[in-house]
Design an enzyme around this catalytic site. Structure first.
Site, PDB file in Angstrom:
ATOM      1  CE1 TYR A   1       1.402  30.513  19.622  1.00  0.00           C
ATOM      2  CE2 TYR A   1       1.638  30.025  21.961  1.00  0.00           C
ATOM      3  CZ  TYR A   1       0.869  30.458  20.898  1.00  0.00           C
ATOM      4  OH  TYR A   1      -0.425  30.850  21.123  1.00  0.00           O
TER       5      TYR A   1
ATOM      6  CE  LYS B   1      -5.551  23.341  19.281  1.00  0.00           C
ATOM      7  NZ  LYS B   1      -5.944  24.216  20.413  1.00  0.00           N
TER       8      LYS B   1
ATOM      9  CB  SER C   1      -2.340  14.811  36.956  1.00  0.00           C
ATOM     10  OG  SER C   1      -1.521  14.488  35.861  1.00  0.00           O
TER      11      SER C   1
END
Length: 313
Positions: free
Chosen positions: A140, A178, A204
């Site tokens: 991509y 999505k 995170s």
């Protein structure tokens, strides 16, 4: 008339919303509605017509007359970073874009298109819009990189505006179609609505992204068109923030919960970006001076939009 490709998608529909806000309804939407769930993104917006993507490409190649076109906002593409069908990606993200680009250049129509921060690959600094800083890690990203390179070669000879935006981590309204590619804010909100705590990968707090609110993205696109801007520009906030900050903003909106951590998947360890941050030097030099929403501001606005049915009952 204005043409918006990918108009049923997240960014395309927000650009249409921004165009409606300035009084433009003469909009031709081009898209592939194979995923029929996307229709909901335009239910509350005003457009003039719809054309299937394949029919549109055929008309472009045939040189059909669409009448007077003020601009084309080209947001239509395969945006999945996990898609590895190279032929499919090159047809959708490269060949299609080239046909549209030449259609616009030949007719001196402003052409604004979606590039991606995926063109930078796995770097951890210097997200600067130059070839030497780019090195995509997936098919991509490569398809977007290759089109940027094509545009760079064409830009010096073009007599009309060509403007590409390397989108960073876009989030906000009209992304529900999505699935797994929707933003972390969307998924964390869904977890909260199920009565769960928001879950993040372990570590995170150290994973920083440039999260940019989609309404800001649309706003920059409209500004670039109105000001006849050419070139390729980063489109982020210029400030990386943690996934933890996103989760905390979701918790703050709901007024309950705490962050839970889950193990980091082994298969992602070698291809997971730990840091992205747009260098906005070039965009600011071009004249865009408005502020971007912070994660706290954007997530709060997004949560209000996502949960509007709950807050109006």
């Amino acid at each position: 008339m204005i043409i918006v490709t990918g108009g049923f998608g997240m960014i395309g529909s927000n650009i249409i919303n921004a165009l409606n806000d300035i009084g433009r309804k003469d909009i031709l939407v081009v898209d592939n509605l194979k995923n029929g769930e996307k229709f909901i993104n335009l239910v509350d917006l005003n457009i003039a017509d719809y054309c299937d993507k394949d029919d549109f490409i055929a008309s472009i190649i045939a040189g059909d007359d669409f009448g007077e076109i003020d601009a084309i906002f080209h947001q239509g593409a395969c945006s999945s970073t996990t898609e590895w069908n190279g032929k499919y990606l090159m047809q959708n993200n490269y060949e299609y874009s080239k046909e549209l680009l030449h259609f616009c250049v030949d007719r001196q129509i402003p052409f604004l298109y979606a590039s991606s921060a995926a063109t930078y690959g796995g770097r951890a600094d210097n997200f600067i819009e130059e070839r030497k800083f780019e090195g995509p890690l997936n098919a991509y990203g490569y398809s977007k990189f290759l089109f940027d390179e094509y545009v760079r070669r064409l830009l010096p000879e073009a007599n009309s505006a060509i403007c590409g935006f390397k989108y960073f981590n876009v989030y906000g309204p009209r992304e529900q179609h999505k699935g797994s590619m929707a933003s972390v804010a969307f998924h964390l909100n869904n977890q909260m609505l199920k009565g769960e705590n928001p879950k993040l990968f372990a570590g995170s707090e150290h994973f920083l992204r440039d999260f940019v609110y989609v309404e800001d993205v649309a706003k920059v696109n409209i500004w670039a068109w109105k000001n006849n801007i050419s070139g390729i520009y980063n489109l982020g906030t210029g400030k990386a923030e943690s996934f933890q900050t996103v989760a905390q903003a979701v918790i703050d909106f709901h007024g309950k919960g705490h962050i839970e951590t889950i193990p980091f998947p082994d298969h992602l360890k070698s291809r997971y970006q730990t840091f992205t941050q747009a260098d906005l030097t070039k965009l600011r030099a071009a004249g865009y001076q408005d502020n971007f929403k912070t994660v706290a501001e954007g997530t709060k606005a997004y949560m209000s939009w996502l949960n509007r049915s709950l807050t109006t009952e």
